[in-house]
Write an enzyme that holds these catalytic residues in place. Structure first.
Site: not given
Length: 351
Positions: A183, A325
């Protein structure tokens, strides 16, 4: 109404000020370009400037395993807490926003695992006169690496830690042996590439006074986004650990500054140029890379993942399954196992 409620008595006066005065109070102090940067210095562990805010001492539960030791390292203007376990080549973890330092499971069993709180985050100091810009964070991390005399580093980076880590690797290639990322900001971003909810939210939080009200007053990053971007439900103790460094409006200044610093659609121009520079470098450097891929992701969606696998040489991709995330919260053990396996394979190839 709930958004505008003061989060503590210390902050209540800010809500009664005109927005113009609030803006004046929150504006970072800028120095002339000719002003020299603070020199690296070592201070006594208890030394602290008058304008520095100390964060509460709360241990992060989710990813932090029993620690060999934990200490503050004086770097430039303030002390920064770091955690260290294991022996051997250093593996430095750089966290994102609004997180703090963590030791990835399994890594410390094989390597020298080091984690650090970015300035203004976790238990690191929060200097009042610091802008918490991209340059500020990069300067502090570089100073930290120099202060500990870290050599031949493997970087483990996520979110904002990736902008700092990729930049450091680009500027100090000889001192980095490999990069593991998840991420991450691998290239300049565009709003159109973001998920719809993120695409709507980001322009708002990057605009004053809305960003100030949402992030510093409303605490939206910790009260809402952290939970929406994590698959599993965080325990009360974990939520308390996330919130501990940011009890007041003032203390959330670093959290609010990060979204302003990420380059989207070419702005800020200077930061866009920096990210574009290391992105081009990533496409040519043979430095070993480990891409920990999660789906659907936020910063790295399906199209970005395909670009990474096609464009970056000497890269190992591991499909880690579902994740948004804050992927370390969902599967820290798998992340740790894959990093250890990749580092061991890379070490064997070098031999």
């Amino acid at each position: 109404p709930a958004l505008l409620a003061a989060r503590s008595p210390q902050d209540a006066h800010l809500l009664r000020l005109p927005l113009r005065e609030v803006a004046a109070r929150r504006a970072p102090v800028t120095c002339p370009r000719t002003a020299p940067r603070p020199r690296l210095r070592t201070l006594a562990p208890t030394a602290c400037a008058d304008n520095v805010m100390r964060a509460p001492h709360v241990r992060r539960l989710t990813l932090s395993r029993p620690r060999a030791y934990c200490r503050t390292q004086q770097v430039r203007e303030g002390a920064r807490l770091h955690v260290e376990q294991g022996q051997g080549k250093p593996v430095l973890s750089l966290h994102g926003n609004p997180a703090s330092c963590y030791i990835i499971p399994h890594v410390a069993k094989v390597w020298r695992a080091i984690a650090v709180d970015l300035i203004g985050m976790g238990k690191s100091d929060k200097p009042d006169d610091l802008g918490y810009t991209y340059d500020d964070h990069t300067r502090f991390v570089s100073g930290f690496i120099k202060a500990l005399d870290l050599k031949d580093i493997t970087l483990v980076i996520h979110d904002w830690g990736s902008l700092i880590g990729f930049r450091y690797a680009h500027e100090h290639e000889a001192n980095v042996r490999g990069i593991a990322f998840m991420e991450a900001s691998v290239r300049p971003l565009n709003f159109k590439d973001m998920p719809l909810d993120t695409r709507i939210m980001l322009p708002v939080v990057r605009t004053f006074p809305f960003g100030y009200l949402l992030i510093q007053v409303g605490n939206i990053f910790l009260s809402k986004l952290l939970h929406e971007m994590t698959l599993r439900k965080l325990a009360k103790e974990e939520i308390a650990a996330y919130n501990a460094p940011f009890p007041t409006i003032k203390s959330r200044k670093p959290v609010a500054q990060f979204p302003l610093e990420v380059p989207f659609d070419g702005k800020p121009v200077k930061n866009h140029s920096t990210v574009a520079g290391y992105s081009e470098w990533l496409k040519v450097t043979q430095m070993p890379k480990l891409f920990l891929k999660f789906s659907p992701g936020v910063l790295i969606n399906k199209d970005m993942a395909a670009w990474i696998e096609k464009s970056l040489p000497n890269i190992t991709t591991v499909d880690c399954g579902a994740g948004k995330h804050f992927v370390q919260e969902d599967d820290p053990d798998l992340i740790g196992q894959e990093i250890v396996a990749w580092m061991s394979a890379t070490q064997s190839k070098k031999k």
